[in-house]
Design an enzyme around this catalytic site. Structure first.
Site, PDB file in Angstrom:
ATOM      1  N   HIS A  48      53.849  40.429  30.265  1.00 26.86           N
ATOM      2  CA  HIS A  48      53.378  41.145  29.082  1.00 26.86           C
ATOM      3  C   HIS A  48      53.055  40.194  27.947  1.00 26.86           C
ATOM      4  O   HIS A  48      52.130  40.402  27.177  1.00 26.86           O
ATOM      5  CB  HIS A  48      54.457  42.143  28.615  1.00 26.86           C
ATOM      6  CG  HIS A  48      54.224  43.488  29.178  1.00 26.86           C
ATOM      7  ND1 HIS A  48      55.229  44.279  29.653  1.00 26.86           N
ATOM      8  CD2 HIS A  48      53.080  44.171  29.358  1.00 26.86           C
ATOM      9  CE1 HIS A  48      54.702  45.396  30.099  1.00 26.86           C
ATOM     10  NE2 HIS A  48      53.414  45.359  29.929  1.00 26.86           N
ATOM     11  N   GLU A  76      39.179  48.086  53.051  1.00 30.79           N
ATOM     12  CA  GLU A  76      39.909  46.803  52.995  1.00 30.79           C
ATOM     13  C   GLU A  76      40.597  46.480  54.315  1.00 30.79           C
ATOM     14  O   GLU A  76      41.328  45.507  54.428  1.00 30.79           O
ATOM     15  CB  GLU A  76      40.895  46.787  51.826  1.00 30.79           C
ATOM     16  CG  GLU A  76      41.759  48.003  51.681  1.00 30.79           C
ATOM     17  CD  GLU A  76      42.607  48.004  50.406  1.00 30.79           C
ATOM     18  OE1 GLU A  76      42.677  46.992  49.705  1.00 30.79           O
ATOM     19  OE2 GLU A  76      43.227  49.050  50.140  1.00 30.79           O
ATOM     20  N   ASP A  99      42.309  42.315  50.299  1.00 33.16           N
ATOM     21  CA  ASP A  99      42.947  42.680  51.560  1.00 33.16           C
ATOM     22  C   ASP A  99      42.001  42.517  52.748  1.00 33.16           C
ATOM     23  O   ASP A  99      42.432  42.122  53.822  1.00 33.16           O
ATOM     24  CB  ASP A  99      43.458  44.127  51.497  1.00 33.16           C
ATOM     25  CG  ASP A  99      44.816  44.187  50.825  1.00 33.16           C
ATOM     26  OD1 ASP A  99      45.681  43.351  51.180  1.00 33.16           O
ATOM     27  OD2 ASP A  99      45.014  45.019  49.934  1.00 33.16           O
ATOM     28  N   CYS A 157      35.705  45.643  44.517  1.00 34.55           N
ATOM     29  CA  CYS A 157      36.649  45.446  43.410  1.00 34.55           C
ATOM     30  C   CYS A 157      37.679  44.349  43.679  1.00 34.55           C
ATOM     31  O   CYS A 157      38.647  44.226  42.939  1.00 34.55           O
ATOM     32  CB  CYS A 157      37.348  46.752  43.056  1.00 34.55           C
ATOM     33  SG  CYS A 157      38.336  47.409  44.403  1.00 34.55           S
TER      34      CYS A 157
HETATM   35  C1  PEP Z   1      41.828  44.409  47.176  1.00 43.80           C
HETATM   36  O1  PEP Z   1      42.577  44.472  48.149  1.00 43.80           O
HETATM   37  O2  PEP Z   1      40.782  43.739  47.151  1.00 43.80           O
HETATM   38  C2  PEP Z   1      42.156  45.153  45.945  1.00 43.80           C
HETATM   39  C3  PEP Z   1      41.292  45.216  44.950  1.00 43.80           C
HETATM   40  O3  PEP Z   1      43.365  45.749  45.846  1.00 43.80           O
HETATM   41  P1  PEP Z   1      44.774  44.992  45.613  1.00 43.80           P
HETATM   42  O4  PEP Z   1      44.468  43.590  45.203  1.00 43.80           O
HETATM   43  O5  PEP Z   1      45.466  45.795  44.574  1.00 43.80           O
HETATM   44  O6  PEP Z   1      45.405  45.102  46.975  1.00 43.80           O
HETATM   45 MG    MG Z   2      44.065  45.993  48.374  1.00 40.89          MG
END
Ligand code: PEP
Ligand code: MG
Length: 594
Positions: A200, A442, A466, A513
């Site tokens: 934080h 993923e 992932d 993402c």
């Molecule tokens: C990913 O797996 O790319 C993702 C965005 O999710 P996290 O990093 O939260 O697993």
């Molecule tokens: Mg993920």
């Protein structure tokens, strides 16, 4: 504190808040307060309990005073962290746990607090995920404050009045409350021995735009008050007593960065469109409501990924439907974003919460994780879905389901969502009946059946963090195999390509993402792949937008075709670095043939 005076000593840490600053050292040496561990007689039990209760009251008062003294609106926005600490200090379960320990073990208050907090922290320390692990830090701040109050009467505050000019705080650690207290006019940066990107304190530093380098290891023992320091929050470097030449170089770098930042904030407002007119959405990944302000400032058009795991932390019980609803409603009511993607709980694997019973697994990354857990624990899942649905009446929320490996998981998740919708209809509670539901792609099998999945959902979001882990069989938190973590691996690029093609053939949108989205070197690949959205941490948005606006998508398609026929990620990366060095000489280091 150091006896020696170092000249030009460069120390590497983790740059957590951008910018360069220099100033005199203000050493905040709180030191560790040794606690006495005493057994007490029966007749002293109530007195110890009172001492403990009194310390929690004083701690709340101290925090209230800190909050009350905030005069700056920008800082006030971050006072919620202090509120969170105050809530823990008033949490009946926490207080009773300590009181019960004093009573049953017949020990002094400090020792009882130590036992309760250690038990709690042991849970956090097992977690591999850095963000979740850092949440244990909040408990440590509260613990330290309480111990200091019990032993010394009060927490020692930052008071840099005696030091002339700009001040840089050097401490073993800083709490978010400390960070909020930094007087921006005088304190221009800080550096600490411990800490990570997701603490934080780092989040507050970034929000307040105070340059900061944490995790330096032993800075407290190397400096003394009035030494001069340079803190380079971009490169994660601290320089003790820089020479005149070094100082001059840094002043020049500081000026360059200031110009760049102004330029980035200008670019943030511009369209994300290539030179030949290909448009895509640029979204932000967030974990805290407090990050919303940054999201707007750095030019996101929506939230591509709201990781909800944080909601399950810093509390001893599971969040209720109402808890979920209130947070998502706040998100939804923001009216500058065109979409807000709430990802359902992705706990398990490398992410873990102490109050959710999880089986001990030999291979948790492939175990009872995310949607698999939600389908097993429907009560947990439904509370979250109900919260999202109710909040969907107030803004453009969409639902994203993580870790899908086959169609049955999607159908079951949708059936549970329908049950929630029916329940709300029966109760005549408003929600968006057309809410979009998407899945994270993923797991490699999800890419391979993306044609089937695309018929079942409204959108895809590719999670490359992932996807790379599972397709290349490399544990994402294992440093021994991190060299194999290659986003440009032809296997990974082919999986993404297949997914995008299947999404588009079925007329649904597909975003990406994972961390890969925020790395400008990969932007041409992602444009060539024709993704509809890239979602990344807010700070990365202007840089990526700048690259998008400087490229032609037709050229990106050619580059992608070239990368796809390379034998390895290394060859693809070399080709890409060379091209980007030529196209954007100010942003990429030129890469020459040997
Ligand atoms: C990913 O797996 O790319 C993702 C965005 O999710 P996290 O990093 O939260 O697993
Ligand atoms: Mg993920």
């Amino acid at each position: 504190m150091s006896e020696e005076t170092f000249i030009n000593k460069v120390i590497k840490g983790i740059g957590v808040s951008s910018g360069i600053t220099s100033g005199k050292v203000y050493l905040l040496e709180r030191g560790r307060v040794a606690i006495a561990k005493r057994r007490i007689r029966e007749e002293h039990v109530e007195r110890e309990i009172q001492r403990f209760r009194h310390s929690t009251k004083s701690a709340v008062e101290e925090l209230n005073d800190i909050k009350g003294a905030i005069s700056d609106d920008e800082i006030r926005k971050h006072a919620f962290i202090i509120d969170a600490h105050m809530l823990i200090l008033q949490d009946a379960l926490f207080l009773n746990d300590v009181v019960d320990t004093i009573r049953t073990e017949k020990i002094n208050a400090e020792w009882a607090l130590d036992i309760v907090v250690s038990k709690f922290l042991a849970g956090f320390e097992k977690v591999d995920d850095a963000y979740l692990r850092e949440r244990g830090q909040d408990i440590k701040y509260i613990y330290n404050r309480l111990i200091r109050i019990m032993v010394k009467g009060k927490e020692s505050a930052i008071d840099a009045k005696g030091i002339k000019g700009k001040v840089i705080i050097v401490a073993h650690d800083l709490s978010p409350a400390d960070t909020i207290q930094l007087n921006l006019n005088r304190i221009s940066g800080f550096t600490t021995d411990v800490g990570g990107r997701t603490s934080h304190t780092s989040i507050v530093a970034r929000a307040l735009e105070i340059p900061a380098v944490v995790g330096v290891g032993n800075i407290v023992s190397l400096v003394k008050n009035n030494d001069t320091l340079i803190v380079d929050g971009d490169d994660g470097i601290v320089i003790i007593n820089p020479t005149k030449e070094v100082r001059k170089d840094y002043v020049a770098k500081q000026l360059r960065l200031k110009t760049l930042k102004r330029e980035f904030l200008r670019i943030a407002k511009l369209k994300s469109e290539t030179r030949d007119g290909f448009q895509l959405k640029v979204g932000a990944n967030i974990e805290l409501l407090a990050e919303m302000e940054l999201v707007e400032r750095y030019g996101a058009s929506g939230i591509g990924l709201y990781r909800t795991e944080y909601l399950y932390l810093s509390r001893k019980t599971l969040p209720t439907e109402n808890d979920h609803y209130h947070v998502y409603r706040k998100l939804a009511e923001n009216n500058s974003l065109s979409y807000i993607t709430v990802r359902t709980l992705d706990i398990g694997g490398d992410k873990f919460v102490s109050h959710i019973e999880m089986p001990k697994e030999i291979n948790p990354a492939m175990g009872l994780r995310a949607i698999r857990l939600c389908i097993k624990e429907t009560g947990l899942f439904k509370a979250q879905l109900m919260g999202i649905l109710r909040a969907s009446a107030y803004g453009p929320l969409r639902i994203l389901v993580p870790m899908v490996s086959g169609i049955d998981e999607v159908r079951t998740a949708k059936a549970i969502l329908k049950e929630c919708m029916d329940e709300l209809k029966q109760k005549k509670i408003r929600f968006n009946e057309g809410i979009k539901i998407g899945v994270m792609i993923e797991v490699p099998s999800a890419c391979m059946i993306s044609d089937i999945l695309a018929k079942e959902v409204d959108f895809f979001s590719i999670g490359t963090n992932d996807l790379i882990q599972y397709s290349l069989a490399i544990d994402r938190v294992n440093e021994y195999v991190s060299y194999l973590y290659e986003p440009l691996h032809p296997g990974v690029l082919r999986l993404i390509k297949q997914t995008v093609e299947n999404a588009h053939a079925n007329k649904i949108e597909v975003g990406l993402c994972g961390e890969m989205a925020g790395e400008p070197l990969y932007t041409p690949m992602l444009l060539g792949l024709e993704l509809d959205e890239l979602s990344m941490n807010a700070y990365a948005i202007p840089r990526v937008k700048k690259i998008i606006r400087g490229l032609d998508q037709s050229h990106c398609k050619e580059l992608l075709a070239e990368a796809l026929i390379k034998d390895s990620a290394k060859e693809a990366e070399y080709m890409l670095r060379k091209e980007m060095g030529n196209l954007f000489p100010d942003d990429f280091i030129q890469c020459y043939e040997e």
